[in-house]
Motif scaffolding. Structure first.
Motif, mmCIF file in Angstrom:
data_model
loop_
_atom_site.group_PDB
_atom_site.id
_atom_site.type_symbol
_atom_site.label_atom_id
_atom_site.label_comp_id
_atom_site.label_asym_id
_atom_site.label_seq_id
_atom_site.Cartn_x
_atom_site.Cartn_y
_atom_site.Cartn_z
ATOM 1 N N ILE A 238 0.475 -0.939 -0.108
ATOM 2 C CA ILE A 238 0.477 -0.124 -0.131
ATOM 3 C C ILE A 238 0.751 1.200 -0.256
ATOM 4 C CG2 ILE A 238 -2.069 0.910 1.038
ATOM 5 C CD1 ILE A 238 -2.526 -0.983 2.328
ATOM 6 N N TYR A 273 -5.029 1.485 8.030
ATOM 7 C CA TYR A 273 -5.167 0.691 6.861
ATOM 8 C C TYR A 273 -6.407 -0.652 7.182
ATOM 9 C CZ TYR A 273 -1.293 3.831 4.689
ATOM 10 O OH TYR A 273 -1.086 5.085 4.922
ATOM 11 N N GLU A 277 -8.870 -5.240 1.856
ATOM 12 C CA GLU A 277 -9.046 -4.004 0.873
ATOM 13 C C GLU A 277 -7.511 -3.652 0.092
ATOM 14 O OE1 GLU A 277 -11.934 -4.423 -0.740
ATOM 15 O OE2 GLU A 277 -13.121 -5.779 0.076
ATOM 16 N N GLN A 278 -6.745 -2.903 1.709
ATOM 17 C CA GLN A 278 -6.065 -2.799 1.042
ATOM 18 C C GLN A 278 -5.623 -1.564 0.619
ATOM 19 O OE1 GLN A 278 -3.416 -4.173 -2.290
ATOM 20 N NE2 GLN A 278 -4.615 -7.109 -1.301
ATOM 21 N N VAL A 279 -6.446 -0.421 1.579
ATOM 22 C CA VAL A 279 -7.187 0.968 1.781
ATOM 23 C C VAL A 279 -6.643 2.005 2.847
ATOM 24 C CG1 VAL A 279 -8.472 0.957 -0.322
ATOM 25 C CG2 VAL A 279 -9.229 0.349 1.429
ATOM 26 N N ARG A 280 -6.386 2.799 3.040
ATOM 27 C CA ARG A 280 -6.511 4.007 3.924
ATOM 28 C C ARG A 280 -7.423 4.288 4.306
ATOM 29 N NH1 ARG A 280 -3.061 9.237 4.891
ATOM 30 N NH2 ARG A 280 -4.766 10.268 2.847
ATOM 31 N N VAL A 281 -8.393 3.857 5.994
ATOM 32 C CA VAL A 281 -9.734 4.299 6.009
ATOM 33 C C VAL A 281 -9.932 5.449 6.951
ATOM 34 C CG1 VAL A 281 -10.618 2.206 5.793
ATOM 35 C CG2 VAL A 281 -9.631 2.007 7.674
#
Length: 334
Positions: A238, A273, A277-281
């Motif tokens: 990421i 993160y 889903e490999q995303v920053r939330v």
């Protein structure tokens, strides 16, 4: 209005309780305040000839360290504060650059080696040799971690870079394979998460690595044990975009029950993160000071991160002890 998933509380300002006056031999960088306050035990202040002190995370056991320049020996003394007695002491033919409690062992990092002192057996054993940039004299050791089974270990350090930048270094060591790998990065953390199915928990390591761009880093999350039959080892990368020039990750933790990675930077930014889903939330600046230490502690469903913020004001060093309480629900992050 949607509520934020974190709550920040100021726990204690050390100056308000005259902490410096009660410990006249305090040296910045030597006294592990994060462990002292995490224990929350009452201790009498006594004058002891020592360079540094570390405290067991679960028991009232204290270790004191003193280096003798005449014979280049380091003496470590172990005390049980509840029993008010000395358990044992041991001499080492080396100078300790970094040490910390890891369960019932004290990790000891010298200029060339990493070893541990077992409190139960009252004996020390060699773990691995320092390699890569950790063989250079300019590298300062800032941390040491392991997975819960103590099969994997991570030595972390920093050194001066180009144009006042700071370079990060990580040395990973596999006890089973007896091999080390050097990584150009800063923070890392071990933990578990459900990635292949709802029942299987994978053992993971999350670590930050420097990218090709000066202000861009990568968050790598890698499965370090064997996956279930018929599955490949899980790994992802990421992109971490720095929100402040020359900032870098300093502390990292994997939320086992939520499948999240939490990262705190030197400049006080908190980033969370989602692994699958490999995303920053989530991302927010949580302090205007500089963070230099962090400890995680599990209590129920909440996560507590204890750390210290320090800043210079009017030529006086102010140290502030803070606690961040994370109560994270997926609904609050969507």
């Amino acid at each position: 209005m949607q509520m934020k998933p974190i709550k920040i509380e100021l726990i204690c300002d050390l100056k308000e309780i005259s902490f410096h006056e009660n410990i006249p031999f305090y040296k910045f960088g030597k006294t592990p305040y994060q462990l002292l306050f995490m224990k929350q035990i009452q201790m009498d202040y006594v004058s002891l000839l020592s360079d540094s002190v570390v405290i067991h995370e679960n028991n009232s056991i204290v270790a004191l360290r003193q280096f003798n320049y005449d014979n280049n020996m380091t003496n470590i003394q172990i005390y049980n504060m509840n029993l008010r007695e000395k358990l044992f002491d041991k001499n080492f033919d080396l100078k300790v650059e970094f040490w910390k409690f890891l369960k019932d062992q004290i990790i000891i990092v010298s200029q060339t080696t990493v070893s541990y002192l077992d409190i139960q057996e009252q004996d020390s054993k060699h773990l691995f040799e320092r390699s890569g940039q950790f063989q250079q004299g300019q590298t300062q050791i800032i941390g040491f971690d392991s997975d819960p089974q103590q099969n994997w270990f991570a030595l972390k350090g920093i050194s001066p870079g180009i144009e006042y930048n700071v370079e990060g270094h990580i040395q990973l060591y596999s006890k089973e394979k007896n091999i080390s790998q050097y990584i150009n990065g800063f923070a890392c953390g071990f933990g578990k998460a459900k990635l292949h199915s709802d029942t299987y928990e994978s053992s993971l390591i999350a670590l930050s690595q420097n990218g090709t761009d000066q202000n861009q880093k990568k968050l790598n999350i890698i499965e370090i044990d064997q996956p279930p039959e018929g599955n490949f080892k899980w790994k992802c990368q990421i992109t971490i975009y720095e929100q402040q020039i020359n900032d870098f990750p300093l502390f990292m933790h994997i939320f086992q029950n939520l499948g999240l990675v939490m990262m705190i930077t030197k400049s006080g930014f908190l980033q969370i993160y989602e692994i699958s889903e490999q995303v920053r939330v989530f991302s927010e600046k949580i302090t205007n000071g500089t963070i230099f230490a962090g400890i995680q502690n599990q209590e129920g469903d909440a996560f507590y991160d204890r750390f210290y913020q320090y800043q210079y004001q009017n030529n006086n060093l102010q140290i502030i002890y803070r606690e961040i309480k994370f109560q994270i629900q997926y609904s609050s992050l969507l």
